[in-house]
Design a protein around this motif. Structure first.
Motif, PDB file in Angstrom:
ATOM      1  N   THR A  37       0.838  -1.207   0.000  1.00 51.16           N
ATOM      2  CA  THR A  37       0.000   0.000   0.000  1.00 51.16           C
ATOM      3  C   THR A  37       0.873   1.258   0.000  1.00 51.16           C
ATOM      4  O   THR A  37       0.646   2.177  -0.784  1.00 51.16           O
ATOM      5  CB  THR A  37      -0.941  -0.001   1.225  1.00 51.16           C
ATOM      6  OG1 THR A  37      -1.784  -1.139   1.127  1.00 51.16           O
ATOM      7  CG2 THR A  37      -1.808   1.244   1.276  1.00 51.16           C
ATOM      8  N   ALA A  38       1.878   1.269   0.868  1.00 48.56           N
ATOM      9  CA  ALA A  38       2.754   2.440   0.963  1.00 48.56           C
ATOM     10  C   ALA A  38       3.572   2.613  -0.308  1.00 48.56           C
ATOM     11  O   ALA A  38       3.670   3.717  -0.860  1.00 48.56           O
ATOM     12  CB  ALA A  38       3.676   2.293   2.171  1.00 48.56           C
ATOM     13  N   TYR A  39       4.118   1.513  -0.812  1.00 45.01           N
ATOM     14  CA  TYR A  39       4.950   1.587  -2.015  1.00 45.01           C
ATOM     15  C   TYR A  39       4.134   2.074  -3.215  1.00 45.01           C
ATOM     16  O   TYR A  39       4.560   2.967  -3.955  1.00 45.01           O
ATOM     17  CB  TYR A  39       5.551   0.204  -2.296  1.00 45.01           C
ATOM     18  CG  TYR A  39       6.281   0.109  -3.608  1.00 45.01           C
ATOM     19  CD1 TYR A  39       7.526   0.727  -3.785  1.00 45.01           C
ATOM     20  CD2 TYR A  39       5.737  -0.583  -4.686  1.00 45.01           C
ATOM     21  CE1 TYR A  39       8.185   0.654  -5.006  1.00 45.01           C
ATOM     22  CE2 TYR A  39       6.394  -0.666  -5.900  1.00 45.01           C
ATOM     23  CZ  TYR A  39       7.623  -0.044  -6.047  1.00 45.01           C
ATOM     24  OH  TYR A  39       8.276  -0.109  -7.256  1.00 45.01           O
ATOM     25  N   LEU A  40       2.947   1.507  -3.392  1.00 43.91           N
ATOM     26  CA  LEU A  40       2.130   1.844  -4.562  1.00 43.91           C
ATOM     27  C   LEU A  40       1.598   3.263  -4.463  1.00 43.91           C
ATOM     28  O   LEU A  40       1.473   3.956  -5.486  1.00 43.91           O
ATOM     29  CB  LEU A  40       0.993   0.829  -4.724  1.00 43.91           C
ATOM     30  CG  LEU A  40       1.496  -0.589  -5.078  1.00 43.91           C
ATOM     31  CD1 LEU A  40       0.391  -1.611  -4.886  1.00 43.91           C
ATOM     32  CD2 LEU A  40       2.020  -0.635  -6.520  1.00 43.91           C
ATOM     33  N   MET A  41       1.307   3.726  -3.258  1.00 42.82           N
ATOM     34  CA  MET A  41       0.835   5.111  -3.110  1.00 42.82           C
ATOM     35  C   MET A  41       1.897   6.081  -3.633  1.00 42.82           C
ATOM     36  O   MET A  41       1.566   7.091  -4.236  1.00 42.82           O
ATOM     37  CB  MET A  41       0.488   5.383  -1.635  1.00 42.82           C
ATOM     38  CG  MET A  41      -0.366   6.601  -1.408  1.00 42.82           C
ATOM     39  SD  MET A  41      -1.651   6.886  -2.637  1.00 42.82           S
ATOM     40  CE  MET A  41      -2.879   5.685  -2.167  1.00 42.82           C
ATOM     41  N   GLY A  42       3.162   5.715  -3.457  1.00 44.13           N
ATOM     42  CA  GLY A  42       4.252   6.527  -3.997  1.00 44.13           C
ATOM     43  C   GLY A  42       4.274   6.552  -5.509  1.00 44.13           C
ATOM     44  O   GLY A  42       4.914   7.421  -6.124  1.00 44.13           O
TER      45      GLY A  42
END
Ligand code: C5P
Length: 235
Positions: free
Chosen positions: A163-168
């Motif tokens: 989730t964190a990686y893709l939000m970037g």
């Protein structure tokens, strides 16, 4: 490593043995199916995208302590993996209501869920992968309670990291499906993590960049898969 005979052919992948009994080769196809095989088609280049995307995400997860079956990418469509015994339980992780959950509980697609939802399905095509709970899993002997505790913790960790990686990359991770396998006494993340198995929406526009474009005849299927690969590869 010498590749041997095919031991499994699924809807989107083939699996081959190797001369090392602990290793297998996965070959990603362009074939696409939906609704338990009722809808069939081809998405040109999908196999390449899913192979590269999945391997990229498995490597990212390894850096965060989530061990998977990934060993080495052999080429654009073939990857060497640990030969696991697949746990016949599909794990679905949901952050935002969509798809079958929206239908089941009447939440419009896109409704944020108050907490992450974990669902389990019995991996059986003839039965249409029915949803089951942890007591069914124990009663059916599909996995032990200890294995399920590990699987649930790994699934939540995968969600947190992705989730964190893709939000970037300006992508919302709506939901996804994971599979796990047993290997030398441990549980490894297995199968794939790709636009076939995840819902990825553009975080700004809400545009669907995943298999729903195929399932729902939304058009630009190849372009959506390519867009995911481009964002992950930083193109
Ligand atoms: O269809 P449903 O809304 O239950 O799907 C939830 C998520 O799990 C979606 O990201 C979908 O792509 C994935 N899934 C999958 N394989 C299945 C069922 C669901 O990859 N057999």
């Amino acid at each position: 490593m010498i590749q041997g005979k095919m031991i499994y052919e699924g809807k989107a992948k083939q699996v081959f043995v190797t001369d090392d009994p602990t290793l297998a080769v996965i070959h990603y196809k362009d074939d696409a199916t939906a609704f338990n095989g009722l809808k069939r088609g081809t998405v040109v280049g999908k196999g390449v995208v899913n192979n590269l995307v999945s391997n990229h995400l498995f490597k990212l997860l390894a850096g965060h302590g989530v061990e998977s079956h990934f060993v080495e990418q052999l080429n654009d469509r073939d990857t060497l993996v640990h030969r696991v015994e697949i746990v016949p339980v599909e794990v679905i992780v949901r952050n935002i209501a969509a798809g079958s959950l929206s239908k089941r509980i009447g939440y419009p697609e896109g409704t944020k869920l108050r907490c992450t939802v974990l669902e389990y399905c019995y991996k059986d095509d003839d039965l249409g992968d029915p949803m089951i709970n942890e007591t069914h899993i124990a009663a059916m002997g599909l996995a032990t309670p200890e294995e399920m505790a590990t699987i649930a913790a790994m699934a939540l960790k995968v969600n947190e990291v992705l989730t964190a990686y893709l939000m970037g990359l300006n992508l919302s991770l709506i939901d996804f499906k994971l599979e796990f396998g047993r290997f030398e006494g441990r549980i490894l993340l297995a199968d794939e993590i790709s636009p076939d198995t995840c819902r990825f929406w553009d975080a700004r526009t809400g545009e669907k960049l995943d298999k729903d474009r195929f399932r729902r005849d939304l058009g630009d299927v190849e372009e959506a898969y390519q867009e995911i690969l481009n964002r992950l590869m930083g193109a």
